[in-house]
Design an enzyme around this catalytic site. Structure first.
Site, PDB file in Angstrom:
ATOM      1  N   LYS A 160       0.944  -1.279   0.019  1.00 32.38           N
ATOM      2  CA  LYS A 160      -0.137   0.027  -0.033  1.00 32.38           C
ATOM      3  C   LYS A 160       0.963   1.279   0.051  1.00 32.38           C
ATOM      4  O   LYS A 160       0.712   2.269  -0.918  1.00 32.38           O
ATOM      5  CB  LYS A 160      -1.057  -0.016   1.161  1.00 32.38           C
ATOM      6  CG  LYS A 160      -1.707  -1.111   1.314  1.00 32.38           C
ATOM      7  CD  LYS A 160      -2.761  -1.008   2.543  1.00 32.38           C
ATOM      8  CE  LYS A 160      -1.995  -1.085   3.734  1.00 32.38           C
ATOM      9  NZ  LYS A 160      -1.246  -2.244   4.064  1.00 32.38           N
ATOM     10  N   ARG A 177      11.352  -5.495   4.990  1.00 32.43           N
ATOM     11  CA  ARG A 177      11.069  -3.982   4.500  1.00 32.43           C
ATOM     12  C   ARG A 177      11.982  -3.197   5.509  1.00 32.43           C
ATOM     13  O   ARG A 177      12.453  -3.364   6.539  1.00 32.43           O
ATOM     14  CB  ARG A 177       9.757  -3.744   5.179  1.00 32.43           C
ATOM     15  CG  ARG A 177       9.510  -2.122   5.240  1.00 32.43           C
ATOM     16  CD  ARG A 177       8.130  -1.866   5.293  1.00 32.43           C
ATOM     17  NE  ARG A 177       7.295  -2.440   6.324  1.00 32.43           N
ATOM     18  CZ  ARG A 177       5.893  -2.461   6.194  1.00 32.43           C
ATOM     19  NH1 ARG A 177       5.153  -2.007   5.306  1.00 32.43           N
ATOM     20  NH2 ARG A 177       5.457  -3.078   7.337  1.00 32.43           N
ATOM     21  N   ARG A 202      11.084  -0.738  10.929  1.00 32.44           N
ATOM     22  CA  ARG A 202      10.032  -0.646  11.852  1.00 32.44           C
ATOM     23  C   ARG A 202      10.146  -1.392  13.046  1.00 32.44           C
ATOM     24  O   ARG A 202      10.354  -2.660  12.762  1.00 32.44           O
ATOM     25  CB  ARG A 202       8.741  -0.308  11.301  1.00 32.44           C
ATOM     26  CG  ARG A 202       8.520   0.712  10.322  1.00 32.44           C
ATOM     27  CD  ARG A 202       7.372   0.503   9.473  1.00 32.44           C
ATOM     28  NE  ARG A 202       6.080  -0.273  10.039  1.00 32.44           N
ATOM     29  CZ  ARG A 202       5.212  -0.268   9.626  1.00 32.44           C
ATOM     30  NH1 ARG A 202       4.933   0.063   8.348  1.00 32.44           N
ATOM     31  NH2 ARG A 202       3.966  -0.799  10.248  1.00 32.44           N
ATOM     32  N   ARG A 235      -9.696   0.909   8.642  1.00 33.71           N
ATOM     33  CA  ARG A 235      -9.280  -0.516   8.937  1.00 33.71           C
ATOM     34  C   ARG A 235     -10.148  -0.993   9.823  1.00 33.71           C
ATOM     35  O   ARG A 235     -10.051  -2.361  10.013  1.00 33.71           O
ATOM     36  CB  ARG A 235      -7.847  -0.326   9.894  1.00 33.71           C
ATOM     37  CG  ARG A 235      -6.603  -0.573   9.179  1.00 33.71           C
ATOM     38  CD  ARG A 235      -5.474  -0.548  10.174  1.00 33.71           C
ATOM     39  NE  ARG A 235      -4.270  -1.145   9.922  1.00 33.71           N
ATOM     40  CZ  ARG A 235      -3.188  -0.878   9.416  1.00 33.71           C
ATOM     41  NH1 ARG A 235      -3.128   0.506   8.938  1.00 33.71           N
ATOM     42  NH2 ARG A 235      -2.265  -1.397   9.086  1.00 33.71           N
ATOM     43  N   ARG A 249      -0.659  -8.458  13.809  1.00 35.58           N
ATOM     44  CA  ARG A 249      -1.152  -7.457  12.694  1.00 35.58           C
ATOM     45  C   ARG A 249      -1.883  -8.162  11.837  1.00 35.58           C
ATOM     46  O   ARG A 249      -2.973  -7.875  11.287  1.00 35.58           O
ATOM     47  CB  ARG A 249      -0.009  -6.711  12.261  1.00 35.58           C
ATOM     48  CG  ARG A 249       0.591  -5.866  13.025  1.00 35.58           C
ATOM     49  CD  ARG A 249       2.098  -5.386  12.705  1.00 35.58           C
ATOM     50  NE  ARG A 249       2.271  -4.642  11.529  1.00 35.58           N
ATOM     51  CZ  ARG A 249       3.306  -4.644  10.860  1.00 35.58           C
ATOM     52  NH1 ARG A 249       4.294  -5.156  11.335  1.00 35.58           N
ATOM     53  NH2 ARG A 249       3.420  -3.885   9.701  1.00 35.58           N
TER      54      ARG A 249
HETATM   55  P1  ADP Z   1       2.140  -1.793   3.419  1.00 34.97           P
HETATM   56  O1  ADP Z   1       2.106  -0.198   3.119  1.00 34.97           O
HETATM   57  O2  ADP Z   1       0.915  -2.371   2.480  1.00 34.97           O
HETATM   58  O3  ADP Z   1       2.510  -2.454   4.523  1.00 34.97           O
HETATM   59  P2  ADP Z   1       4.639  -1.551   1.689  1.00 34.97           P
HETATM   60  O4  ADP Z   1       4.263  -0.610   0.592  1.00 34.97           O
HETATM   61  O5  ADP Z   1       5.676  -0.976   3.160  1.00 34.97           O
HETATM   62  O6  ADP Z   1       3.509  -2.221   2.353  1.00 34.97           O
HETATM   63  O7  ADP Z   1       5.639  -2.758   1.335  1.00 34.97           O
HETATM   64  C1  ADP Z   1       6.087  -3.871   2.089  1.00 34.97           C
HETATM   65  C2  ADP Z   1       7.552  -4.320   1.618  1.00 34.97           C
HETATM   66  O8  ADP Z   1       7.275  -5.017   0.379  1.00 34.97           O
HETATM   67  C3  ADP Z   1       8.585  -3.361   1.287  1.00 34.97           C
HETATM   68  O9  ADP Z   1       9.638  -3.502   1.765  1.00 34.97           O
HETATM   69  C4  ADP Z   1       8.337  -3.077  -0.275  1.00 34.97           C
HETATM   70  O10 ADP Z   1       9.547  -2.695  -0.876  1.00 34.97           O
HETATM   71  C5  ADP Z   1       8.317  -4.472  -0.537  1.00 34.97           C
HETATM   72  N1  ADP Z   1       6.907  -4.399  -1.683  1.00 34.97           N
HETATM   73  C6  ADP Z   1       6.132  -3.794  -2.075  1.00 34.97           C
HETATM   74  N2  ADP Z   1       5.380  -4.058  -3.272  1.00 34.97           N
HETATM   75  C7  ADP Z   1       5.855  -5.459  -3.618  1.00 34.97           C
HETATM   76  C8  ADP Z   1       5.657  -5.997  -4.863  1.00 34.97           C
HETATM   77  N3  ADP Z   1       4.720  -5.983  -5.704  1.00 34.97           N
HETATM   78  N4  ADP Z   1       6.574  -7.025  -5.007  1.00 34.97           N
HETATM   79  C9  ADP Z   1       7.627  -7.296  -4.067  1.00 34.97           C
HETATM   80  N5  ADP Z   1       7.808  -6.409  -3.041  1.00 34.97           N
HETATM   81  C10 ADP Z   1       6.979  -5.511  -2.795  1.00 34.97           C
HETATM   82  P1  ADP Z   2       1.066  -1.835   7.717  1.00 31.82           P
HETATM   83  O1  ADP Z   2       2.314  -1.684   7.114  1.00 31.82           O
HETATM   84  O2  ADP Z   2       1.001  -3.009   8.668  1.00 31.82           O
HETATM   85  O3  ADP Z   2      -0.009  -1.753   6.958  1.00 31.82           O
HETATM   86  P2  ADP Z   2       0.845   0.727   8.942  1.00 31.82           P
HETATM   87  O4  ADP Z   2       2.086   1.550   8.845  1.00 31.82           O
HETATM   88  O5  ADP Z   2      -0.431   1.235   8.330  1.00 31.82           O
HETATM   89  O6  ADP Z   2       1.182  -0.655   9.044  1.00 31.82           O
HETATM   90  O7  ADP Z   2       0.300   0.952  10.348  1.00 31.82           O
HETATM   91  C1  ADP Z   2       1.242   0.500  11.420  1.00 31.82           C
HETATM   92  C2  ADP Z   2       0.146   0.529  12.711  1.00 31.82           C
HETATM   93  O8  ADP Z   2      -0.338   1.650  13.242  1.00 31.82           O
HETATM   94  C3  ADP Z   2      -0.815  -0.656  12.695  1.00 31.82           C
HETATM   95  O9  ADP Z   2      -0.344  -1.965  13.331  1.00 31.82           O
HETATM   96  C4  ADP Z   2      -1.807  -0.023  13.835  1.00 31.82           C
HETATM   97  O10 ADP Z   2      -1.316  -0.273  15.248  1.00 31.82           O
HETATM   98  C5  ADP Z   2      -1.720   1.354  13.669  1.00 31.82           C
HETATM   99  N1  ADP Z   2      -2.605   2.060  12.776  1.00 31.82           N
HETATM  100  C6  ADP Z   2      -2.306   2.569  11.642  1.00 31.82           C
HETATM  101  N2  ADP Z   2      -3.569   2.957  10.985  1.00 31.82           N
HETATM  102  C7  ADP Z   2      -4.430   2.507  11.687  1.00 31.82           C
HETATM  103  C8  ADP Z   2      -6.023   2.643  11.574  1.00 31.82           C
HETATM  104  N3  ADP Z   2      -6.664   2.998  10.472  1.00 31.82           N
HETATM  105  N4  ADP Z   2      -6.637   2.325  12.706  1.00 31.82           N
HETATM  106  C9  ADP Z   2      -6.122   1.464  13.813  1.00 31.82           C
HETATM  107  N5  ADP Z   2      -4.788   1.452  14.021  1.00 31.82           N
HETATM  108  C10 ADP Z   2      -4.046   2.007  12.780  1.00 31.82           C
END
Ligand code: ADP
Ligand code: ADP
Ligand code: ZN
Length: 216
Positions: free
Chosen positions: A13, A127, A161, A88, A172
């Protein structure tokens, strides 16, 4: 254009939101990033959110709805935004509907990034991000062109992180399946859901999302 990016932790995302924000000149709103900034600052919101984040649980609806309600009212959001990690829960989705209805605005599409369960764990464990500019990387899938040097800002320090560890990842995922996965049905029923294959490469996923957006 107002978008929601839906998907489990590690789906991509944040990665896609940054690209779309640049391309469509809209603002990426990541509640996760905002909450991490609040924790770092030690603000009241940060103090309230920290325990849930460390444990891999969800922060209260009240806190995140408050953050988003304030943020989407800022002038830089007038051209549109991408919600990354919000809503969420069904309660957050309902609150968003109310907020938008008051402003006579709407969400144009909800992009659901679908990935296999095993891939999420792998993506989260690999990541990391540039400590200076926040550009995201992955140990296997997205390495900087020159090892140890950020492509975007040439920074040489990187961070991982605190919640990207194997124990917290399980919580999570559980939070995702219990609380967030029902949103897929919610937005499907509203006719807003668009599925994309998150198992493709980062570039392919971007292209698929662009194809979807070209039709709305
Ligand atoms: P989210 O925001 O949904 O938690 P991230 O965008 O941070 O996910 O992506 C999680 C990890 O996976 C990052 O290290 C990113 O570089 C990698 N990643 C994201 N999209 C892809 C993909 N399509 N294929 C392989 N790795 C990916
Ligand atoms: P991910 O890469 O797991 O999608 P985020 O960076 O979006 O993680 O979120 C990290 C943490 O922040 C989550 O595990 C949760 O504790 C909190 N968080 C983020 N967005 C929300 C939301 N919309 N509602 C509740 N908790 C949230
Ligand atoms: Zn950088």
């Amino acid at each position: 254009m107002n978008l929601i990016l839906l998907g489990p932790p590690g789906a991509g995302k944040g990665t896609q939101a940054k690209r779309l924000a640049d391309k469509y000149n809209i603002i990426q709103l990541s509640t996760g990033e905002m909450l991490r900034a609040a924790v770092k600052e030690g603000s009241e919101i940060g103090r309230k959110a920290k325990a849930a984040m460390d444990a891999g649980g969800l922060v209260s609806d009240e806190i995140v709805i408050g953050i988003i309600a304030d943020r989407i009212d800022q002038p830089d959001c007038a051209n549109g935004y991408i919600l990354d990690g919000f809503p969420r829960t069904l309660a957050q989705a309902a609150a968003l509907e109310t907020l938008l209805a008051e402003k006579k605005r709407e969400i144009n599409a909800v992009i659901n990034i679908k990935v296999d369960d095993d891939a999420m764990i792998e993506r989260i464990s690999g990541r990391y991000a540039c400590a200076k500019c926040g550009a995201g990387y992955h140990d296997v899938y997205l390495k900087p062109a020159k090892a140890g040097v950020c492509d975007t800002c040439a920074g040489t320090e990187f961070t991982r992180r605190a919640d990207d560890n194997p124990e917290t990842v399980r919580s999570r995922l559980m939070a995702y399946y219990r609380e967030t996965a029902p949103l897929i049905g919610f937005y499907f029923a509203k006719g807003k859901l668009r599925n994309v294959d998150g198992m493709a490469t980062i570039d392919q996923v971007t292209r698929e999302i662009e194809g979807v957006l070209a039709k709305i």
